[in-house]
Design a protein around this motif. Structure first.
Motif, PDB file in Angstrom:
ATOM      1  N   ASP A   1      -6.339  -3.507  -5.258  1.00  0.00           N
ATOM      2  CA  ASP A   1      -7.571  -2.738  -5.442  1.00  0.00           C
ATOM      3  C   ASP A   1      -7.331  -1.415  -6.163  1.00  0.00           C
ATOM      4  OD1 ASP A   1      -9.047  -4.677  -4.102  1.00  0.00           O
ATOM      5  OD2 ASP A   1      -8.657  -3.770  -2.137  1.00  0.00           O
ATOM      6  N   GLN A   2      -6.077  -1.120  -6.517  1.00  0.00           N
ATOM      7  CA  GLN A   2      -5.761   0.144  -7.168  1.00  0.00           C
ATOM      8  C   GLN A   2      -5.107  -0.093  -8.526  1.00  0.00           C
ATOM      9  OE1 GLN A   2      -3.560   2.178  -3.773  1.00  0.00           O
ATOM     10  NE2 GLN A   2      -4.824   3.890  -4.478  1.00  0.00           N
TER      11      GLN A   2
ATOM     12  N   PHE B   1      -2.345   4.549  -7.818  1.00  0.00           N
ATOM     13  CA  PHE B   1      -1.358   4.264  -6.780  1.00  0.00           C
ATOM     14  C   PHE B   1      -0.182   5.243  -6.876  1.00  0.00           C
ATOM     15  CE2 PHE B   1       2.217   2.134  -4.820  1.00  0.00           C
ATOM     16  CZ  PHE B   1       1.667   1.569  -3.683  1.00  0.00           C
TER      17      PHE B   1
ATOM     18  N   LYS C   1       0.858  -1.173   0.000  1.00  0.00           N
ATOM     19  CA  LYS C   1       0.000   0.000   0.000  1.00  0.00           C
ATOM     20  C   LYS C   1       0.902   1.234   0.000  1.00  0.00           C
ATOM     21  CE  LYS C   1      -3.913  -2.160   2.369  1.00  0.00           C
ATOM     22  NZ  LYS C   1      -4.788  -2.109   1.175  1.00  0.00           N
TER      23      LYS C   1
ATOM     24  N   ASP D   1      -1.061  -2.639  -4.095  1.00  0.00           N
ATOM     25  CA  ASP D   1      -2.449  -2.861  -3.705  1.00  0.00           C
ATOM     26  C   ASP D   1      -3.293  -3.343  -4.891  1.00  0.00           C
ATOM     27  OD1 ASP D   1      -4.981  -2.810  -2.684  1.00  0.00           O
ATOM     28  OD2 ASP D   1      -4.865  -0.789  -1.857  1.00  0.00           O
TER      29      ASP D   1
END
Length: 499
Positions: A85-86, A91, A29, A83
């Motif tokens: 989800d990105q 990001f 992240k 990540d």
């Protein structure tokens, strides 16, 4: 046989699962990406050790040269994965904003983000560098320098070639001039707005405040307490100004020369705050000088408290420029409140109010006070209030503990409270070559009764080593690289792709 076959199959599955777990990669992240500025002061973040040490060292040197020549900040981040989800743009853009790459005023930052396992790369540019490095030009550099090497899994070469190609554009005389001009214009104008103009305004405001106080003194508000022929008064008055000047100049030098670590994070934008604090302290001492002048002007305590009250009513606004004055005002208010009963009229034998003798007019208190009582006032053991009846036939003297009441006791010989215990009198000064000597005595300031207690040895003076230690400590504070990014931002410019 079936059981043996089943056992082998399960063992193989377990082995494959364990191998898969052991080779699983960290999905970072934004907050997990190590900031190179906080981990050695470089420009390259490679938490998964994808690049070799030589390449990282070379990249740091190259990018440092870019920043030195053009003020452009470049960051390189390479990870195995991030990540899930990105998207790579989201990001990288968030990472750019989080770190604040580039100058805050000129936004001249550039980020190259690479995700090895996803085979993604992304450039993010600050708004101040988009004209020199437009998206099309960055895309061309990536296709020519970055992607061919990445397809061979040679990430060190690909990134190095890309940064070098970017540097050729940044260091181009025309582009370099444009970047420096942009940086100077943005930083210069903002510096003027951020600290020069406020600093000038603060100086002018405080100059006006000091001017008003001086004018009040000349008009007689407190100047009668100042003796120009008294070297102590003159020294205090001049000393306040000298201290303010020295402190401000010292801070200014330390900030811009980087002489001490404590000032390493101070920037031009902090100067107005430092200046205000220094001048506020100076104003506080100027206020104390005014109160001290009023004290010297009035032997009579009531007149002193009344004059301080007038001064505060006239100059209450000083707390806006020096808030610490408020505490001094509160202290004076408390002291005044404690004197309410003291200054209430005393009744004579006919139950008529008596008049209090103004000690500013009758300083010595004659013929009412004895020499011993007057000495008690001089050493600040007692304050005497003298009350007189309207027909001048009755007089009442009241004693009130003064500032140094507890420092004296009654003298066993003259009975006045002028006897000081454990007074140290130096007989022989200590030097750097031999000890000194003093005697400890009890002494009366009025009748001069003296009682010897004992001899005291004064320790030989020792040369201080603070100067050498401070110089050696200061030498270790120099650093060639900044410990943080410049606070820059981006509007989302840049380009990206995959291989």
């Amino acid at each position: 046989m079936l059981k043996l076959h089943l056992f082998k199959s399960l063992s193989l599955l377990f082995f494959l699962f364990a191998v898969n777990i052991s080779f699983a990669q960290t999905a970072y992240k934004v907050a997990d990406i190590p900031d190179p500025k906080k981990n050695g002061g470089g420009y390259v973040s490679d938490p998964d050790k994808i690049l070799d040490e030589g390449a990282i060292s070379s990249l740091n040197s190259t990018i440092a040269h870019f920043e030195q020549e053009t003020n452009v900040q470049v960051a390189v981040v390479i990870v195995n994965d991030f990540d899930p989800d990105q998207e790579d743009f989201d990001f990288a853009y968030e990472l750019f904003k989080t770190w604040g790459i580039g100058s805050k005023t000129s936004n001249n930052g550039l980020l190259l983000f690479i995700a090895k396992d996803r085979k993604k790369y992304r450039f993010i540019t600050g708004t101040g560098i988009e004209g020199v490095l437009p998206d099309v030009k960055l895309k061309h550099i990536a296709e020519q320098q970055l992607l061919p090497a990445f397809r061979k899994n040679d990430f060190s070469t690909g990134i190095t070639n890309t940064i070098n190609a970017t540097g050729e554009i940044i260091l181009n005389p025309e582009n370099k001039s444009e970047l420096n001009q942009f940086f100077t214009q943005r930083d210069g104008s903002n510096a003027l707005n951020i600290w020069w103009l406020p600093s000038i305004a603060i100086i002018l405001a405080f100059f006006g405040v000091f001017k008003i106080l001086n004018r009040q003194g000349k008009n007689g508000l407190y100047i009668e307490g100042f003796d120009k022929n008294n070297s102590r008064d003159t020294t205090i008055a001049k000393g306040c100004g000298v201290i303010i000047f020295i402190v401000f100049v010292s801070v200014f030098i330390f900030v811009f020369s980087g002489s001490f670590n404590i000032f390493s994070n101070i920037r031009g934008a902090h100067i107005p705050y430092i200046l205000f604090a220094v001048l506020a302290i100076g104003l506080f001492f100027r206020y104390l000088f005014c109160i001290s002048a009023l004290r010297k002007a009035h032997q009579d305590d009531k007149n002193f408290f009344d004059s301080v009250l007038v001064f505060h009513k006239k100059n209450w606004w000083l707390i806006l420029f020096s808030p610490i004055i408020l505490f001094a005002i509160i202290i004076h208010f408390i002291k005044r409140a404690k004197t309410v009963d003291r200054f209430k009229p005393v009744m004579d034998s006919k139950n008529n109010p008596m008049t209090r003798i103004d000690r500013d007019i009758n300083i010595e208190g004659k013929p009412f006070l004895t020499e011993g009582q007057r000495k008690e006032e001089v050493v600040l053991a007692y304050d005497y209030d003298i009350w007189e009846s309207a027909d001048h036939k009755e007089h009442i003297i009241k004693a009130w503990p003064a500032e140094k009441y507890s420092s004296y006791i009654e003298c066993p010989e003259c009975t006045f409270r002028t006897y000081k215990l454990n007074k140290q009198v130096t007989v022989k000064q200590a030097t750097y070559s031999h000890d000194g000597q003093a005697k400890l005595i009890n002494e009366c300031s009025f009748c001069k009764k003296t009682e010897f207690i004992k001899w005291i040895t004064l320790a030989m003076l020792v040369e201080s080593s603070s100067s050498s230690s401070s110089s050696s400590g200061g030498s270790s504070s120099s650093s060639s690289s900044s410990s943080s990014w410049g606070g820059g931002s981006s509007s989302g410019g840049g380009t990206g792709g995959s291989w």
